[in-house]
Scaffold this active site. Structure first.
Site, PDB file in Angstrom:
ATOM      1  N   LYS A 176       0.884  -1.183   0.000  1.00  0.00           N
ATOM      2  CA  LYS A 176       0.000   0.000   0.000  1.00  0.00           C
ATOM      3  C   LYS A 176       0.912   1.221   0.000  1.00  0.00           C
ATOM      4  CE  LYS A 176      -2.129   2.913   1.917  1.00  0.00           C
ATOM      5  NZ  LYS A 176      -1.925   4.313   1.516  1.00  0.00           N
ATOM      6  N   GLU A 252       9.440   1.428  11.096  1.00  0.00           N
ATOM      7  CA  GLU A 252      10.410   2.522  10.975  1.00  0.00           C
ATOM      8  C   GLU A 252       9.597   3.804  11.025  1.00  0.00           C
ATOM      9  OE1 GLU A 252      13.161   1.757   7.778  1.00  0.00           O
ATOM     10  OE2 GLU A 252      13.895   0.038   8.896  1.00  0.00           O
ATOM     11  N   CYS A 286      13.235  10.949   7.372  1.00  0.00           N
ATOM     12  CA  CYS A 286      13.117  10.625   8.795  1.00  0.00           C
ATOM     13  C   CYS A 286      14.414  10.899   9.540  1.00  0.00           C
ATOM     14  CB  CYS A 286      12.736   9.168   8.946  1.00  0.00           C
ATOM     15  SG  CYS A 286      13.866   8.083   8.043  1.00  0.00           S
ATOM     16  N   GLU A 388       8.234  16.117  15.961  1.00  0.00           N
ATOM     17  CA  GLU A 388       8.753  16.011  14.600  1.00  0.00           C
ATOM     18  C   GLU A 388       7.982  16.960  13.692  1.00  0.00           C
ATOM     19  OE1 GLU A 388       7.687  12.587  12.108  1.00  0.00           O
ATOM     20  OE2 GLU A 388       9.804  12.374  11.595  1.00  0.00           O
TER      21      GLU A 388
HETATM   22  P1  NAD Z   1       1.774   8.248   7.550  1.00  0.00           P
HETATM   23  O1  NAD Z   1       1.906   7.442   8.782  1.00  0.00           O
HETATM   24  O2  NAD Z   1       0.729   9.302   7.508  1.00  0.00           O
HETATM   25  O3  NAD Z   1       1.482   7.316   6.301  1.00  0.00           O
HETATM   26  C1  NAD Z   1       2.341   6.241   5.959  1.00  0.00           C
HETATM   27  C2  NAD Z   1       1.526   5.196   5.219  1.00  0.00           C
HETATM   28  O4  NAD Z   1       0.574   4.639   6.108  1.00  0.00           O
HETATM   29  C3  NAD Z   1       0.757   5.725   4.027  1.00  0.00           C
HETATM   30  O5  NAD Z   1       0.772   4.770   2.999  1.00  0.00           O
HETATM   31  C4  NAD Z   1      -0.648   5.864   4.604  1.00  0.00           C
HETATM   32  O6  NAD Z   1      -1.670   5.819   3.645  1.00  0.00           O
HETATM   33  C5  NAD Z   1      -0.706   4.668   5.526  1.00  0.00           C
HETATM   34  N1  NAD Z   1      -1.709   4.771   6.585  1.00  0.00           N
HETATM   35  C6  NAD Z   1      -2.170   5.891   7.208  1.00  0.00           C
HETATM   36  N2  NAD Z   1      -3.098   5.563   8.137  1.00  0.00           N
HETATM   37  C7  NAD Z   1      -3.205   4.210   8.123  1.00  0.00           C
HETATM   38  C8  NAD Z   1      -4.006   3.279   8.840  1.00  0.00           C
HETATM   39  N3  NAD Z   1      -4.876   3.667   9.771  1.00  0.00           N
HETATM   40  N4  NAD Z   1      -3.861   1.961   8.560  1.00  0.00           N
HETATM   41  C9  NAD Z   1      -2.981   1.540   7.635  1.00  0.00           C
HETATM   42  N5  NAD Z   1      -2.220   2.388   6.898  1.00  0.00           N
HETATM   43  C10 NAD Z   1      -2.328   3.705   7.140  1.00  0.00           C
HETATM   44  O7  NAD Z   1       3.224   8.849   7.272  1.00  0.00           O
HETATM   45  P2  NAD Z   1       3.641   9.860   6.113  1.00  0.00           P
HETATM   46  O8  NAD Z   1       3.126  11.208   6.432  1.00  0.00           O
HETATM   47  O9  NAD Z   1       3.313   9.246   4.791  1.00  0.00           O
HETATM   48  O10 NAD Z   1       5.230   9.835   6.253  1.00  0.00           O
HETATM   49  C11 NAD Z   1       5.961  10.672   7.060  1.00  0.00           C
HETATM   50  C12 NAD Z   1       6.360   9.967   8.335  1.00  0.00           C
HETATM   51  O11 NAD Z   1       7.125   8.804   8.017  1.00  0.00           O
HETATM   52  C13 NAD Z   1       7.257  10.801   9.236  1.00  0.00           C
HETATM   53  O12 NAD Z   1       6.854  10.653  10.568  1.00  0.00           O
HETATM   54  C14 NAD Z   1       8.635  10.174   9.031  1.00  0.00           C
HETATM   55  O13 NAD Z   1       9.531  10.368  10.097  1.00  0.00           O
HETATM   56  C15 NAD Z   1       8.287   8.746   8.845  1.00  0.00           C
HETATM   57  N6  NAD Z   1       9.377   8.043   8.167  1.00  0.00           N
HETATM   58  C16 NAD Z   1      10.162   7.185   8.887  1.00  0.00           C
HETATM   59  C17 NAD Z   1      11.230   6.541   8.274  1.00  0.00           C
HETATM   60  C18 NAD Z   1      12.135   5.603   9.027  1.00  0.00           C
HETATM   61  O14 NAD Z   1      12.896   4.874   8.386  1.00  0.00           O
HETATM   62  N7  NAD Z   1      12.101   5.576  10.340  1.00  0.00           N
HETATM   63  C19 NAD Z   1      11.490   6.776   6.917  1.00  0.00           C
HETATM   64  C20 NAD Z   1      10.672   7.653   6.233  1.00  0.00           C
HETATM   65  C21 NAD Z   1       9.603   8.274   6.864  1.00  0.00           C
END
Ligand code: NAD
Length: 484
Positions: A176, A252, A286, A388
């Protein structure tokens, strides 16, 4: 208008409805994305299960590694198309998409092919007091049908970081992608087909989180685990979703990463490194630094050097070779970042540079731009120093002693990354080891060996991925004990 479809059981499939895929550079709609409903997500999981129980389940690890290398070759052949897909969805610079995002996709597939091909497990010869002997050895099996949920900031890099070990280990996946960046995962489906991956091994469903494809996938009763990269709040929701069926998760999550700059740091190296760590991908990595602790003797010089580097950032179109920084991903994310710009002012920040929306000319002004921003004078307990932000912004805070710097850097609920800048190599090691993070750099940032462990502590995640560490999550082990 370009259509981005789901990919289920080896076929591109329409959704129940479509939503807009928006280019953040100028707010243009670049594609219509087909949203998967619960029935289509169910079809994807079933097809992944069938593939797992079918011919894919009896492939050898060397066959799968060979396939991964073919996929890497096809990614290289279609490199420019993948760059275009990433740039259209994210607005990142073409230079970065080439050098980082798509290049890492190739490296991810090759690196995990090498890791899986050479991986081994320990065996134990047991000598019992009564003279009996036994041989214990472990057999690795795939985890099963893995739900892969990824964010929008480095869409292809983060997806392939999970696909490499998942496929090498013999799993099947339902992916997804983020609703903001559906392009590259869908293009990758064509590549998987061309490389000869059997139908059902790689599936892609599009949509949002709650009450959409994300939730339908994580609550599906027939997935065997979830690997997720994204925000901490979403991660904790996914944990709840899989708790009743006790499915494993690899997470992550977010970060609030610190840099520590000592008086003896190599100033030019440090300023260039800090600037990269704050502004790369418009601060939407991140691993980006959002807190910079600077020893007092060098503080003014760091402020001056960082401000000039922030002001030297060139905001513009992704294909302009002079552009160094793109827009934020969406209007909603910009509202969030601008909210922190306001909160910083209310908390008494001195805005050293930036702090607003730039004016870039008619066409680009419909995009989701913010200025590179630096703050001084913020308290360690203020919201912009604790939460963040995920934008091109950092707070500079002075310190006096090494102990104080370590305490400040570790004073966070997150634990993803840190960087220590010093020419005293002993101090570099000493301080880096005391950082409560998954990765601590000394005199560099975002330098990665794909065989090393990657992940976070605290709110930053669960588990480690990378090289053999990834295999731990993507496989189950059966120990066989044979009395000799
Ligand atoms: P997000 O959590 O909003 O979304 C990530 C994914 O999860 C998307 O595909 C989204 O559609 C899905 N999602 C959202 N709600 C969901 C639910 N209830 N059930 C299942 N799936 C769901 O994150 P974002 O805004 O896309 O990304 C930014 C975040 O990602 C930041 O917090 C960043 O730090 C983190 N990040 C972490 C790493 C790492 O390696 N630690 C790397 C990149 C990004």
């Amino acid at each position: 208008m370009r259509q981005i479809r789901n990919y289920v059981d080896g076929q591109f499939v329409d959704g129940i409805s479509t939503f807009d895929d928006i280019n953040p550079v100028d707010g243009r709609v670049v594609a219509q994305v087909h949203e998967a409903d619960a029935a289509l997500v169910d079809r994807a999981v079933r097809s992944a299960r069938r593939a797992l129980n079918g011919a894919w389940g009896s492939t050898t690890v060397l066959e799968r590694c060979e396939l991964l290398r073919r996929i890497a070759d096809r990614v290289e052949e279609r490199f420019d198309e993948l760059v275009d897909a990433e740039v259209a969805d994210t607005g990142k610079t073409v230079r970065q998409a080439k050098a980082l995002d798509v290049a890492r996709a190739v490296a991810n597939f090759r690196s995990f092919a090498d890791t899986a091909a050479s991986s081994s497990q320990k065996s134990f010869m047991t000598d019992l007091a009564d003279g009996r002997q036994a041989l214990n050895y472990a057999v690795r099996k795939p985890l099963g049908v893995v739900a892969v949920i990824v964010p929008w900031n480095l869409p292809l890099l983060l997806l392939t970081w999970k696909l490499g070990p998942a496929l090498a280990s013999g799993n099947t996946v339902v992916v997804k992608p983020s609703e903001e960046t559906p392009g590259s995962a869908t293009l990758l489906a064509e590549i998987m087909q061309e490389a000869g991956l059997p139908a059902g091994v790689y599936n892609v469903v599009h949509g949002f989180g709650a009450n959409s494809a994300g939730e339908f996938l994580t609550t599906h009763p027939d997935i065997d685990g979830v690997t997720f990269t994204g925000s901490t709040a979403t991660g904790s929701g996914i944990m709840r979703a899989v708790a009743d069926r006790v499915r494993p998760v690899s997470f992550e999550l977010g970060g609030k990463n610190a840099a520590i700059v000592f008086d003896d740091a190599d100033l030019e190296l440090t300023l260039d490194g800090l600037s990269r760590s704050i502004f790369t991908n418009t601060g939407q990595v991140c691993l980006c630094t959002e807190r910079v602790y600077v020893q007092r003797g060098i503080y003014d010089k760091v402020v001056e050097g960082l401000v000039s580097r922030a002001q030297a950032q060139r905001l513009g179109k992704p294909d302009d070779p002079d552009t160094t920084m793109g827009p934020l991903i969406s209007a909603a994310h910009r509202r969030k970042v601008l909210g922190y710009f306001e909160a910083a002012k209310e908390a008494g920040a001195e805005v050293l540079t930036g702090g607003g929306i730039p004016s870039l000319g008619a066409e680009l002004d419909a995009g989701f731009w913010v200025e590179p921003t630096l703050w001084a004078g913020l308290d360690q307990q203020s919201t912009p120093v604790r939460e963040e932000i995920f934008g091109p912004v950092a707070a500079l805070i002075p310190f006096d002693s090494e102990e104080e710097a370590i305490a400040l850097a570790n004073d966070t609920e997150y634990g993803l990354a840190a960087a220590v800048w010093t020419t005293d190599i002993t101090r570099g090691h000493r301080v880096a080891q005391r950082m409560n993070v998954g990765i601590a750099w000394v005199n560099t940032w975002f330098l990665r060996d794909l065989r090393s462990p990657f992940g976070g502590m605290g709110l930053s995640g669960i588990g480690r991925e990378g090289g053999e560490y990834s295999l731990e999550f993507y496989t189950e082990s059966t120990n066989v004990c044979v009395q000799l």
